[in-house]
Design a protein around this motif. Sequence first.
Motif, PDB file in Angstrom:
ATOM      1  N   ASN A  85       0.324  15.584   1.509  1.00 19.08           N
ATOM      2  CA  ASN A  85       0.205  15.687   0.049  1.00 19.08           C
ATOM      3  C   ASN A  85       1.254  14.850  -0.699  1.00 19.08           C
ATOM      4  O   ASN A  85       1.631  15.171  -1.829  1.00 19.08           O
ATOM      5  CB  ASN A  85       0.307  17.152  -0.403  1.00 19.08           C
ATOM      6  CG  ASN A  85      -0.830  17.991   0.141  1.00 19.08           C
ATOM      7  OD1 ASN A  85      -1.985  17.545   0.167  1.00 19.08           O
ATOM      8  ND2 ASN A  85      -0.521  19.203   0.596  1.00 19.08           N
ATOM      9  N   ALA A  86       1.752  13.825  -0.058  1.00 16.78           N
ATOM     10  CA  ALA A  86       2.699  12.911  -0.694  1.00 16.78           C
ATOM     11  C   ALA A  86       2.306  11.484  -0.337  1.00 16.78           C
ATOM     12  O   ALA A  86       1.509  11.245   0.578  1.00 16.78           O
ATOM     13  CB  ALA A  86       4.125  13.205  -0.256  1.00 16.78           C
ATOM     14  N   TYR A  87       2.870  10.524  -1.079  1.00 22.25           N
ATOM     15  CA  TYR A  87       2.539   9.121  -0.866  1.00 22.25           C
ATOM     16  C   TYR A  87       3.811   8.341  -0.558  1.00 22.25           C
ATOM     17  O   TYR A  87       4.805   8.449  -1.273  1.00 22.25           O
ATOM     18  CB  TYR A  87       1.855   8.551  -2.108  1.00 22.25           C
ATOM     19  CG  TYR A  87       0.607   9.311  -2.498  1.00 22.25           C
ATOM     20  CD1 TYR A  87      -0.623   9.018  -1.915  1.00 22.25           C
ATOM     21  CD2 TYR A  87       0.667  10.347  -3.439  1.00 22.25           C
ATOM     22  CE1 TYR A  87      -1.767   9.726  -2.271  1.00 22.25           C
ATOM     23  CE2 TYR A  87      -0.473  11.065  -3.791  1.00 22.25           C
ATOM     24  CZ  TYR A  87      -1.680  10.744  -3.204  1.00 22.25           C
ATOM     25  OH  TYR A  87      -2.812  11.456  -3.540  1.00 22.25           O
ATOM     26  N   TYR A  88       3.756   7.576   0.541  1.00 20.84           N
ATOM     27  CA  TYR A  88       4.932   6.835   0.983  1.00 20.84           C
ATOM     28  C   TYR A  88       4.652   5.330   0.900  1.00 20.84           C
ATOM     29  O   TYR A  88       3.613   4.859   1.402  1.00 20.84           O
ATOM     30  CB  TYR A  88       5.290   7.203   2.423  1.00 20.84           C
ATOM     31  CG  TYR A  88       5.638   8.658   2.607  1.00 20.84           C
ATOM     32  CD1 TYR A  88       6.954   9.104   2.524  1.00 20.84           C
ATOM     33  CD2 TYR A  88       4.640   9.609   2.856  1.00 20.84           C
ATOM     34  CE1 TYR A  88       7.271  10.448   2.687  1.00 20.84           C
ATOM     35  CE2 TYR A  88       4.949  10.955   3.013  1.00 20.84           C
ATOM     36  CZ  TYR A  88       6.264  11.368   2.928  1.00 20.84           C
ATOM     37  OH  TYR A  88       6.577  12.696   3.077  1.00 20.84           O
ATOM     38  N   PRO A  89       5.548   4.564   0.280  1.00 15.13           N
ATOM     39  CA  PRO A  89       5.332   3.111   0.183  1.00 15.13           C
ATOM     40  C   PRO A  89       5.302   2.457   1.562  1.00 15.13           C
ATOM     41  O   PRO A  89       6.082   2.804   2.455  1.00 15.13           O
ATOM     42  CB  PRO A  89       6.553   2.632  -0.615  1.00 15.13           C
ATOM     43  CG  PRO A  89       7.075   3.846  -1.310  1.00 15.13           C
ATOM     44  CD  PRO A  89       6.785   4.996  -0.404  1.00 15.13           C
ATOM     45  N   VAL A  90       4.386   1.508   1.717  1.00 17.22           N
ATOM     46  CA  VAL A  90       4.298   0.709   2.938  1.00 17.22           C
ATOM     47  C   VAL A  90       4.620  -0.736   2.556  1.00 17.22           C
ATOM     48  O   VAL A  90       3.977  -1.307   1.682  1.00 17.22           O
ATOM     49  CB  VAL A  90       2.893   0.784   3.567  1.00 17.22           C
ATOM     50  CG1 VAL A  90       2.847  -0.051   4.853  1.00 17.22           C
ATOM     51  CG2 VAL A  90       2.511   2.228   3.870  1.00 17.22           C
ATOM     52  N   LEU A  91       5.638  -1.298   3.208  1.00 20.29           N
ATOM     53  CA  LEU A  91       6.091  -2.637   2.863  1.00 20.29           C
ATOM     54  C   LEU A  91       5.299  -3.716   3.602  1.00 20.29           C
ATOM     55  O   LEU A  91       4.572  -3.426   4.556  1.00 20.29           O
ATOM     56  CB  LEU A  91       7.577  -2.787   3.186  1.00 20.29           C
ATOM     57  CG  LEU A  91       8.525  -1.791   2.520  1.00 20.29           C
ATOM     58  CD1 LEU A  91       9.961  -2.102   2.909  1.00 20.29           C
ATOM     59  CD2 LEU A  91       8.359  -1.799   1.007  1.00 20.29           C
ATOM     60  N   GLU A  92       5.486  -4.940   3.170  1.00 20.40           N
ATOM     61  CA  GLU A  92       4.786  -6.071   3.772  1.00 20.40           C
ATOM     62  C   GLU A  92       5.149  -6.272   5.239  1.00 20.40           C
ATOM     63  O   GLU A  92       4.390  -6.908   5.985  1.00 20.40           O
ATOM     64  CB  GLU A  92       5.115  -7.346   2.991  1.00 20.40           C
ATOM     65  CG  GLU A  92       6.602  -7.664   2.963  1.00 20.40           C
ATOM     66  CD  GLU A  92       6.920  -8.847   2.062  1.00 20.40           C
ATOM     67  OE1 GLU A  92       6.016  -9.655   1.823  1.00 20.40           O
ATOM     68  OE2 GLU A  92       8.065  -8.943   1.598  1.00 20.40           O
TER      69      GLU A  92
ATOM     70  N   ALA B 274       0.853  -1.194   0.000  1.00 24.25           N
ATOM     71  CA  ALA B 274       0.000   0.000   0.000  1.00 24.25           C
ATOM     72  C   ALA B 274       0.884   1.238   0.000  1.00 24.25           C
ATOM     73  O   ALA B 274       2.119   1.154   0.047  1.00 24.25           O
ATOM     74  CB  ALA B 274      -0.921   0.004   1.215  1.00 24.25           C
ATOM     75  N   TYR B 275       0.210   2.405  -0.050  1.00 24.47           N
ATOM     76  CA  TYR B 275       0.902   3.692   0.067  1.00 24.47           C
ATOM     77  C   TYR B 275       0.190   4.510   1.135  1.00 24.47           C
ATOM     78  O   TYR B 275      -1.048   4.523   1.202  1.00 24.47           O
ATOM     79  CB  TYR B 275       0.883   4.452  -1.260  1.00 24.47           C
ATOM     80  CG  TYR B 275       1.850   3.909  -2.284  1.00 24.47           C
ATOM     81  CD1 TYR B 275       3.106   4.479  -2.462  1.00 24.47           C
ATOM     82  CD2 TYR B 275       1.519   2.810  -3.068  1.00 24.47           C
ATOM     83  CE1 TYR B 275       4.000   3.973  -3.392  1.00 24.47           C
ATOM     84  CE2 TYR B 275       2.408   2.294  -3.998  1.00 24.47           C
ATOM     85  CZ  TYR B 275       3.645   2.879  -4.158  1.00 24.47           C
ATOM     86  OH  TYR B 275       4.529   2.371  -5.075  1.00 24.47           O
ATOM     87  N   LEU B 276       0.976   5.175   1.968  1.00 27.24           N
ATOM     88  CA  LEU B 276       0.416   6.017   3.025  1.00 27.24           C
ATOM     89  C   LEU B 276       0.389   7.461   2.564  1.00 27.24           C
ATOM     90  O   LEU B 276       1.415   8.010   2.150  1.00 27.24           O
ATOM     91  CB  LEU B 276       1.255   5.888   4.303  1.00 27.24           C
ATOM     92  CG  LEU B 276       0.791   6.719   5.498  1.00 27.24           C
ATOM     93  CD1 LEU B 276      -0.565   6.238   5.994  1.00 27.24           C
ATOM     94  CD2 LEU B 276       1.828   6.649   6.626  1.00 27.24           C
TER      95      LEU B 276
ATOM     96  N   LYS C 148       9.199   8.864  -1.072  1.00 30.33           N
ATOM     97  CA  LYS C 148       7.887   9.449  -1.321  1.00 30.33           C
ATOM     98  C   LYS C 148       7.719   9.792  -2.801  1.00 30.33           C
ATOM     99  O   LYS C 148       8.685  10.063  -3.517  1.00 30.33           O
ATOM    100  CB  LYS C 148       7.686  10.703  -0.477  1.00 30.33           C
ATOM    101  CG  LYS C 148       8.513  11.910  -0.902  1.00 30.33           C
ATOM    102  CD  LYS C 148       8.146  13.120  -0.056  1.00 30.33           C
ATOM    103  CE  LYS C 148       8.936  14.352  -0.511  1.00 30.33           C
ATOM    104  NZ  LYS C 148       8.571  15.554   0.273  1.00 30.33           N
ATOM    105  N   ILE C 149       6.471   9.746  -3.237  1.00 31.60           N
ATOM    106  CA  ILE C 149       6.137  10.139  -4.607  1.00 31.60           C
ATOM    107  C   ILE C 149       5.005  11.145  -4.550  1.00 31.60           C
ATOM    108  O   ILE C 149       4.175  11.136  -3.634  1.00 31.60           O
ATOM    109  CB  ILE C 149       5.731   8.924  -5.465  1.00 31.60           C
ATOM    110  CG1 ILE C 149       4.527   8.206  -4.859  1.00 31.60           C
ATOM    111  CG2 ILE C 149       6.892   7.960  -5.627  1.00 31.60           C
ATOM    112  CD1 ILE C 149       4.017   7.068  -5.700  1.00 31.60           C
TER     113      ILE C 149
END
Length: 263
Positions: free
Chosen positions: A128-135, A122-124, A144-145
């Motif tokens: 106003n940014a999106y951070y990858p969430v790992l398993e 998922a992404y958190l 961040k993207i």
Amino acid sequence: MEKSKIVALEDRIPKLKEQRKRKANRRLIFLLSLFFAIILVVAYAQSPLSHVKNIVVKGNKIYSSTELISQSGISTNTNIWKVKTEDVTSHLKSLSEIKKASVNIKWPNTIIIQVQEHKRVAYLQTDNAYYPVLENGKILKDRKIAELPANSPILFDFKDGPVLNDMVTGLENLPDEILNSISEIHYSPTKTDQNHIILFMNDGFEVSATLRSFSEKMANYPSIISQLDPSKKGMIDLEVGSFFKAFDQQGEDKTVEKAKSAG
């Protein structure tokens, strides 16, 4: 009798000498071959011929091959005899998204790097940014993207801690078909359920659920929507039982607004 024995022995002496000579020659040839082989190995080890010529990276999707080669510390100037696979593996596993890594030497001058990356579940959404969430529940704050990720659920109002870990575990247990159908997940705790979440699905339905039974009940999502009229959107409640409540246009607006402002 004695005379014949003496003659036979004299006949054998030249043969014994010849055998000893052949053994000595074979020993000399062996020693010379060993000597020159050692010289060749030493010369090879000290020459540019022993440098790494090829570095093959396998199993990477998130990291580029260039990134992993750089992290490994190996280059075409590296002497292949000096490559310590355990050290290289340790360097690779220090990367946040590397789950497993192995390094093999394929003689005469090729290095094979095999990695297994942590899955992004998922992404958190934060600031106003999106951070990858790992398993494993880790948030990659250095990755961040700015653009909305595709084919991954977006998490709202989650923070590091047990709730996020339970959410990630629930997502990990879902089939890819269902995981890819989730657009957003909002953490929306209530007085009676601190693990309450609301999901916005790509097909327009909403789901009210609790983390305690999320993955178990969401596994039935395809079966549930197959019994619904796709033109009538609404809320699928999976908290206690499993029921559907359609909403009119006004009710839908209030539900979305309430969900997005929760927490």
